[in-house]
Structures are given as structure tokens and as C-alpha cells.
Design a protein around this motif. Structure first.
Motif, PDB file in Angstrom:
ATOM      1  N   GLN A  55      38.375  34.722   9.312  1.00 50.96           N
ATOM      2  CA  GLN A  55      39.683  35.289   9.216  1.00 50.96           C
ATOM      3  C   GLN A  55      40.245  35.320  10.430  1.00 50.96           C
ATOM      4  O   GLN A  55      41.441  35.133  10.630  1.00 50.96           O
ATOM      5  N   ARG A 106      35.631  42.501  17.447  1.00 51.71           N
ATOM      6  CA  ARG A 106      36.044  41.191  17.385  1.00 51.71           C
ATOM      7  C   ARG A 106      35.420  40.065  18.583  1.00 51.71           C
ATOM      8  O   ARG A 106      35.111  39.099  18.118  1.00 51.71           O
ATOM      9  N   ARG A 154      34.129  36.790   8.487  1.00 54.51           N
ATOM     10  CA  ARG A 154      35.290  37.918   9.571  1.00 54.51           C
ATOM     11  C   ARG A 154      35.636  36.757  10.372  1.00 54.51           C
ATOM     12  O   ARG A 154      36.821  36.981  10.971  1.00 54.51           O
ATOM     13  N   GLU A 181      28.279  42.887   8.555  1.00 50.71           N
ATOM     14  CA  GLU A 181      28.582  41.851   9.279  1.00 50.71           C
ATOM     15  C   GLU A 181      27.691  41.337  10.165  1.00 50.71           C
ATOM     16  O   GLU A 181      27.604  39.945  10.793  1.00 50.71           O
TER      17      GLU A 181
END
Length: 281
Positions: free
Chosen positions: A96, A14, A93, A72
Motif C-alpha cells: 500500500q 512505516r 501494508r 502486521e
């Protein structure tokens, strides 16, 4: 089975996606992502501001490889060195995880409320329900009562059914506040005044570092430490900001101002960093 290493790796991925998108505004840009080298990523996710997480270079490489496999992140080789950029899948992503408040430009003034209606759920199921609803922007008013504006109810219903939680709740919609008003309710429920204060503190810190970086000829370790600290606070702020419609936000909501500043800061830091890298070759 719960595995701490899985949680740890998810957090590292992340942070990498956040860094890879830091020099553009992903809310407006589809394919303008730049390529980053391993050394540029190492200090941004493994530097002093992240010391407690222990993200060593070998862990960063493992996480990057995982993101490449998932589509990704894209990988190329230049001058015998791998470089990486976020793909459109990676941007999705990012969206999100980090899409800021105000992403819902249009709103039909409908509010959704989800309430428990069959006894008391076991604690583990109540937690699953809370986490699921938080993904859609719901906030808990009290135990077992959640509210959100402008949610796609069909998708919420589908997820509740998939998780076998639909049997335990009811969901209602309303357009009318008979007492009070929706903006005051949103400000109190989502603590928007506190969030504005956090935004403004971040803006002050970011502007100070940006001015320093612009004046300097070399990126120092102190600059890196300060930038990581500010960028980590920015990531935490985005993770906690509610995705409310524009009409429910304060008139001085500083999200777009902060996005613009953080993109400028990321580019200024990167330009100074790359000038130093070029002078050393």
C-alpha cells in the motif's frame, strides 16, 4: 482531533515496515521475510540519519508492539531474545505504501479524469479530495483537475461517496489522445526524467557502499550512517514514485535494477552485522 504524536508514530511504523522488508523484494516474495532483533531495528530507524525524528529505543519497542497487535508483524523468542518479521498482512501494508512504479503490468489505455463541478470546495475538503485521489495514483493538472491511467473506477467512486465528495466532482474516462501522445504526456506530468535521475544517483551511491561493505570484515558506525542515509532516500523515492503502467514508462526506467541493488545491499550489511554479533558472543 489532530495529534502530532499519532503522525509521529505512524511514520515510525512505516519506517519499521520498510526496514523489515528491506532484505527481500516484497513485490515478488510472499513469505520469505527474515526475523530481526531489537538492536538491528534500533540503529536502522533510530540512528544518525533519523536523529531529527528522535526515534528512541523505547519508541521503537512501542511501535513494534503496535504492529504485532495489528497482525502486521510476527514475534518469536530465541535465546531469550524477541525477534520480529513481517507477516503477509504487513507485506500488504508495504504494498500500500511502497509498491513501485510499473506495478500495473496490463493497461487497457483508459485514462480517468476527475474535475470539480459544483462551485469551489472549502480548502479542507479540497485537501481531502486530493489526498484520496493520490492514493489511486491521480495527479493534479491544476486546481480541481486530476488525471490517472488505468484506475479502478468503482473503487474510486465508492471512496468518494464514503467521504461525501462525490457530490462535488465528475469523473470521465477516455481512450483517445487526439493531439499529442500518452507517453509524452505521462513523462511531462509525472516528471519521469527527474525521477530517472534520482534513481541513477541512488544506484551510484548504493553500488559504492555495497563494494565497501563486501571488502570489509566489520560493520562500522560510518557504514551504518551511510546505509541509513541511502535507505532513507530509497524510501522517500518509493513514496513519491507514480504507479504507472509499464507502457507509459521510459525505456530506461531503472526501478527493478534499483530494487535488486538495494536488496543486495541490505543483505550484505546484515551479513556483516551478524558476523560481528556472532564474534562478540
Amino acid at each position: 482531533m489532530f495529534c502530532f504524536s499519532d503522525v509521529w508514530m505512524k511514520e515510525l511504523k512505516r519506517r519499521l515496515i520498510f526496514v523489515l522488508a528491506s532484505d527481500v523484494n516484497p513485490e515478488e516474495t510472499l513469505e520469505a521475510f527474515a526475523y530481526w532483533s531489537y538492536p538491528q531495528l534500533y540503529w536502522r530507524v533510530g540512528g544518525p540519519a533519523y536523529r531529527q525524528a528522535g526515534f528512541a529505543p523505547v519508541s521503537v519497542r512501542g511501535a513494534v508492539n503496535g504492529l504485532v497487535k495489528s497482525g502486521e508483524v510476527a514475534r518469536i523468542v530465541r535465546d531469550s531474545q524477541p525477534r520480529f518479521r513481517l507477516t503477509v498482512v504487513g507485506r500488504d501494508r508495504w504494498w500500500q505504501w511502497f509498491a513501485g512504479s510499473g506495478a500495473k503490468g496490463r493497461w487497457n489505455k483508459v485514462w480517468q479524469m476527475v474535475m470539480l463541478h459544483r462551485g469551489v470546495l472549502p480548502q479542507v475538503d479540497l485537501r481531502r479530495l486530493r489526498l484520496l485521489l493520490e492514493e489511486f495514483g491521480f495527479v493534479a493538472l491544476e486546481v480541481g483537475v486530476f488525471v490517472a491511467p488505468g484506475v479502478e473506477t468503482r473503487e474510486v467512486k465508492r471512496r468518494l461517496m464514503d467521504e461525501n465528495l462525490a457530490r462535488a466532482v465528475i469523473m470521465v474516462e477516455t481512450k483517445r489522445f487526439t493531439v499529442g501522445d500518452d507517453r509524452a504526456f505521462a513523462a511531462a506530468t509525472w516528471k519521469l526524467d527527474e525521477l530517472v535521475g534520482r534513481y541513477k544517483k541512488l544506484i551510484s551511491r548504493g553500488e559504492g557502499l555495497l563494494n565497501e561493505v563486501i571488502r570489509q570484515k566489520k560493520l562500522t558506525d560510518g557504514d551504518k550512517l551511510a546505509y541509513n542515509s541511502i535507505n532513507l532516500e530509497w524510501m522517500k523515492l518509493l513514496l513519491g514514485v507514480p504507479r504507472l503502467p509499464y507502457k507509459l514508462l521510459p525505456s530506461d526506467w531503472p526501478h527493478l535494477e534499483t530494487v535488486g541493488l538495494m536488496v543486495k545491499l541490505a543483505n550484505a550489511v546484515r551479513e556483516l552485522e551478524e558476523e560481528g554479533m556472532a564474534s562478540n558472543t
